[in-house]
Design an enzyme around this catalytic site. Structure first.
Site, PDB file in Angstrom:
ATOM      1  N   LEU A 120      -4.930   2.611  -1.979  1.00  0.00           N
ATOM      2  CA  LEU A 120      -6.098   1.737  -1.898  1.00  0.00           C
ATOM      3  C   LEU A 120      -7.167   2.241  -2.863  1.00  0.00           C
ATOM      4  O   LEU A 120      -7.417   3.456  -2.922  1.00  0.00           O
ATOM      5  CB  LEU A 120      -6.642   1.761  -0.463  1.00  0.00           C
ATOM      6  CG  LEU A 120      -7.715   0.716  -0.190  1.00  0.00           C
ATOM      7  CD1 LEU A 120      -7.078  -0.662  -0.038  1.00  0.00           C
ATOM      8  CD2 LEU A 120      -8.502   1.070   1.059  1.00  0.00           C
ATOM      9  N   LYS A 160      -5.982  -4.348   0.657  1.00  0.00           N
ATOM     10  CA  LYS A 160      -6.424  -3.875   1.977  1.00  0.00           C
ATOM     11  C   LYS A 160      -5.994  -4.883   3.036  1.00  0.00           C
ATOM     12  O   LYS A 160      -6.799  -5.636   3.604  1.00  0.00           O
ATOM     13  CB  LYS A 160      -7.941  -3.637   1.984  1.00  0.00           C
ATOM     14  CG  LYS A 160      -8.377  -2.720   3.114  1.00  0.00           C
ATOM     15  CD  LYS A 160      -9.748  -2.145   2.844  1.00  0.00           C
ATOM     16  CE  LYS A 160     -10.330  -1.381   4.026  1.00  0.00           C
ATOM     17  NZ  LYS A 160      -9.564  -0.224   4.459  1.00  0.00           N
ATOM     18  N   HIS A 165       6.797 -19.043   7.824  1.00  0.00           N
ATOM     19  CA  HIS A 165       6.364 -17.994   6.904  1.00  0.00           C
ATOM     20  C   HIS A 165       5.517 -18.508   5.745  1.00  0.00           C
ATOM     21  O   HIS A 165       4.581 -17.844   5.309  1.00  0.00           O
ATOM     22  CB  HIS A 165       7.587 -17.241   6.352  1.00  0.00           C
ATOM     23  CG  HIS A 165       8.205 -16.297   7.337  1.00  0.00           C
ATOM     24  ND1 HIS A 165       8.765 -16.712   8.516  1.00  0.00           N
ATOM     25  CD2 HIS A 165       8.341 -14.952   7.310  1.00  0.00           C
ATOM     26  CE1 HIS A 165       9.224 -15.676   9.181  1.00  0.00           C
ATOM     27  NE2 HIS A 165       8.976 -14.584   8.473  1.00  0.00           N
ATOM     28  N   ARG A 220     -14.135  -5.879  -3.252  1.00  0.00           N
ATOM     29  CA  ARG A 220     -12.727  -5.561  -2.923  1.00  0.00           C
ATOM     30  C   ARG A 220     -12.164  -6.598  -1.954  1.00  0.00           C
ATOM     31  O   ARG A 220     -11.001  -6.992  -2.059  1.00  0.00           O
ATOM     32  CB  ARG A 220     -12.630  -4.143  -2.351  1.00  0.00           C
ATOM     33  CG  ARG A 220     -11.185  -3.703  -2.126  1.00  0.00           C
ATOM     34  CD  ARG A 220     -11.081  -2.244  -1.706  1.00  0.00           C
ATOM     35  NE  ARG A 220     -11.699  -2.007  -0.410  1.00  0.00           N
ATOM     36  CZ  ARG A 220     -11.850  -0.814   0.142  1.00  0.00           C
ATOM     37  NH1 ARG A 220     -11.417   0.271  -0.497  1.00  0.00           N
ATOM     38  NH2 ARG A 220     -12.426  -0.673   1.321  1.00  0.00           N
ATOM     39  N   TYR A 268      -9.030  -7.033   5.240  1.00  0.00           N
ATOM     40  CA  TYR A 268     -10.169  -6.514   6.009  1.00  0.00           C
ATOM     41  C   TYR A 268     -10.955  -5.499   5.201  1.00  0.00           C
ATOM     42  O   TYR A 268     -10.499  -5.016   4.161  1.00  0.00           O
ATOM     43  CB  TYR A 268      -9.699  -5.886   7.332  1.00  0.00           C
ATOM     44  CG  TYR A 268      -9.115  -4.496   7.191  1.00  0.00           C
ATOM     45  CD1 TYR A 268      -7.851  -4.296   6.643  1.00  0.00           C
ATOM     46  CD2 TYR A 268      -9.841  -3.375   7.588  1.00  0.00           C
ATOM     47  CE1 TYR A 268      -7.325  -3.021   6.503  1.00  0.00           C
ATOM     48  CE2 TYR A 268      -9.315  -2.094   7.456  1.00  0.00           C
ATOM     49  CZ  TYR A 268      -8.061  -1.925   6.919  1.00  0.00           C
ATOM     50  OH  TYR A 268      -7.550  -0.655   6.764  1.00  0.00           O
ATOM     51  N   ARG A 314       5.043 -21.399  13.943  1.00  0.00           N
ATOM     52  CA  ARG A 314       5.301 -20.140  13.237  1.00  0.00           C
ATOM     53  C   ARG A 314       6.214 -20.437  12.053  1.00  0.00           C
ATOM     54  O   ARG A 314       7.380 -20.772  12.228  1.00  0.00           O
ATOM     55  CB  ARG A 314       5.956 -19.117  14.172  1.00  0.00           C
ATOM     56  CG  ARG A 314       6.189 -17.770  13.492  1.00  0.00           C
ATOM     57  CD  ARG A 314       6.766 -16.733  14.437  1.00  0.00           C
ATOM     58  NE  ARG A 314       6.994 -15.475  13.732  1.00  0.00           N
ATOM     59  CZ  ARG A 314       8.086 -15.189  13.012  1.00  0.00           C
ATOM     60  NH1 ARG A 314       9.075 -16.055  12.919  1.00  0.00           N
ATOM     61  NH2 ARG A 314       8.183 -14.026  12.396  1.00  0.00           N
TER      62      ARG A 314
HETATM   63  N1  PDD Z   1      -9.609   3.072   5.880  1.00  0.00           N
HETATM   64  N2  PDD Z   1      -6.707   4.485   1.994  1.00  0.00           N
HETATM   65  C1  PDD Z   1      -6.406   3.783   3.092  1.00  0.00           C
HETATM   66  C2  PDD Z   1      -4.972   3.478   3.383  1.00  0.00           C
HETATM   67  C3  PDD Z   1      -7.432   3.343   3.962  1.00  0.00           C
HETATM   68  O1  PDD Z   1      -7.127   2.631   5.054  1.00  0.00           O
HETATM   69  C4  PDD Z   1      -8.762   3.680   3.666  1.00  0.00           C
HETATM   70  C5  PDD Z   1      -9.906   3.246   4.539  1.00  0.00           C
HETATM   71  C6  PDD Z   1      -9.036   4.417   2.500  1.00  0.00           C
HETATM   72  C7  PDD Z   1     -10.443   4.771   2.091  1.00  0.00           C
HETATM   73  O2  PDD Z   1     -11.137   3.614   1.636  1.00  0.00           O
HETATM   74  P1  PDD Z   1     -12.714   3.507   1.714  1.00  0.00           P
HETATM   75  O3  PDD Z   1     -13.276   4.708   1.062  1.00  0.00           O
HETATM   76  O4  PDD Z   1     -13.007   2.260   0.987  1.00  0.00           O
HETATM   77  O5  PDD Z   1     -13.096   3.433   3.181  1.00  0.00           O
HETATM   78  C8  PDD Z   1      -7.984   4.794   1.687  1.00  0.00           C
HETATM   79  C9  PDD Z   1     -10.546   2.344   6.700  1.00  0.00           C
HETATM   80  C10 PDD Z   1     -11.836   3.019   6.851  1.00  0.00           C
HETATM   81  C11 PDD Z   1      -9.888   1.931   7.995  1.00  0.00           C
HETATM   82  O6  PDD Z   1      -8.789   1.408   7.922  1.00  0.00           O
HETATM   83  O7  PDD Z   1     -10.479   2.086   9.059  1.00  0.00           O
END
Ligand code: PDD
Length: 285
Positions: free
Chosen positions: A206, A149, A102, A51, A32, A100
């Protein structure tokens, strides 16, 4: 009413339905993004999509969408949802299976879901108006692929809740060597003696788009030194300033860590300068 997108159709969010056999639902098997948009202008659209594509490739989800396809989707959601202060949530799961199992199923189409939600107006670079955070600390107990992500966020959710139950807005995380990784939904920066420091990119955090923009605007300006290097727990607790960064927060000053004030407990001068540079430069990304 919010307008969403699901598998090719625009519809009211309340009417969007997926199969319970969708692997996003069963396994958190998806990727996401959250792209911020203010009055119709997105921040970091291209790096967010890059990304997303690298996350999909990393987990072997094949989705044949160009940057233009993503731009059309985002722009339609922005228009249909009033073009205010919006977070655009983009989600691709491996798709709905018939059982279901894996292993990756063959010949199923990824599920593409997106919607827009209201976010706060962008921060203003003024100390008195800063939205400050108090945070908890915890040992980072998530998996070893935090650079992806993934929609499988239970580890992050549990860490966020640890701080939330103490009245804190974030939980910042340290690995087994007491080195800073990130926070449950943000990246983390410290400031010491005028130097801005954040952990280097690896599998423990991340690669935040906001983190990247912050580093870039600071380097281009040149008046505040920046370092990407390991940050220890002692350095966090003795920092002059601590910040958390994310797409919806931009740069947020942390004024207490585990209820101990950061520096003098007030919003710092380096935050002020960095947020001003971010505000001035963010639409260039
Ligand atoms: N979160 N680290 C983690 C674990 C995150 O989930 C996020 C972002 C960031 C910052 O990433 P960015 O600058 O690209 O938004 C760092 C988003 C906003 C969320 O899960 O809602």
């Amino acid at each position: 009413m919010s307008i969403a997108f699901l598998d090719g159709a625009y519809l009211p969010l309340e009417e969007a339905r997926i199969s319970p056999l969708d692997r996003g639902f069963l396994f958190g098997d998806g990727i996401y993004e959250v792209v911020p948009s203010y009055a119709g202008s997105m921040v970091g659209f291209a790096p967010h999509i890059a990304r997303m594509k690298s996350g999909l490739a990393a987990v072997g989800i094949n989705l044949d969408w160009s940057e233009t396809d993503w731009a059309d989707l985002c722009n339609r959601l922005i228009t249909d949802n009033g073009a205010g202060n919006l977070g655009i949530y983009l989600h691709v799961s491996r798709g709905a299976d018939t059982k279901r199992f894996h292993g990756f199923p063959e010949n199923i189409a990824p599920t593409v879901f997106a919607f827009a939600f209201d976010i706060a107006p962008p921060p203003i670079a003024e100390k008195a108006l800063a939205r400050t955070y108090k945070v908890s600390t915890a040992r980072d107990l998530r998996w070893e692929r935090c650079h992806i992500k993934s929609t499988a966020l239970l580890g992050n959710v549990l860490h966020f809740q640890q701080g939330y139950e103490k009245g804190h807005g974030e939980t910042i995380l340290f690995n087994a060597n007491n080195e800073l990784t990130e926070a449950s939904a943000c990246n983390v920066f410290i400031v010491k003696n005028g130097i801005v420091i954040t952990p280097p990119l690896d599998n423990q955090l991340l690669p935040g788009i906001t983190r990247d923009i912050v580093l870039d605007v600071l380097r281009k300006d040149g008046s505040i030194p920046v370092e990407e290097r390991i940050v220890t727990m002692d350095e966090v607790t003795s920092a002059d300033e601590v910040w958390v960064t994310s797409s919806s927060k931009e740069i947020a000053p942390v004024i207490a860590v585990d209820d101990v004030p950061v520096g003098n407990g007030e919003v710092g001068d380096v935050w002020l300068a960095a947020q001003a540079l971010y505000t001035a430069g963010k639409f260039n990304y």
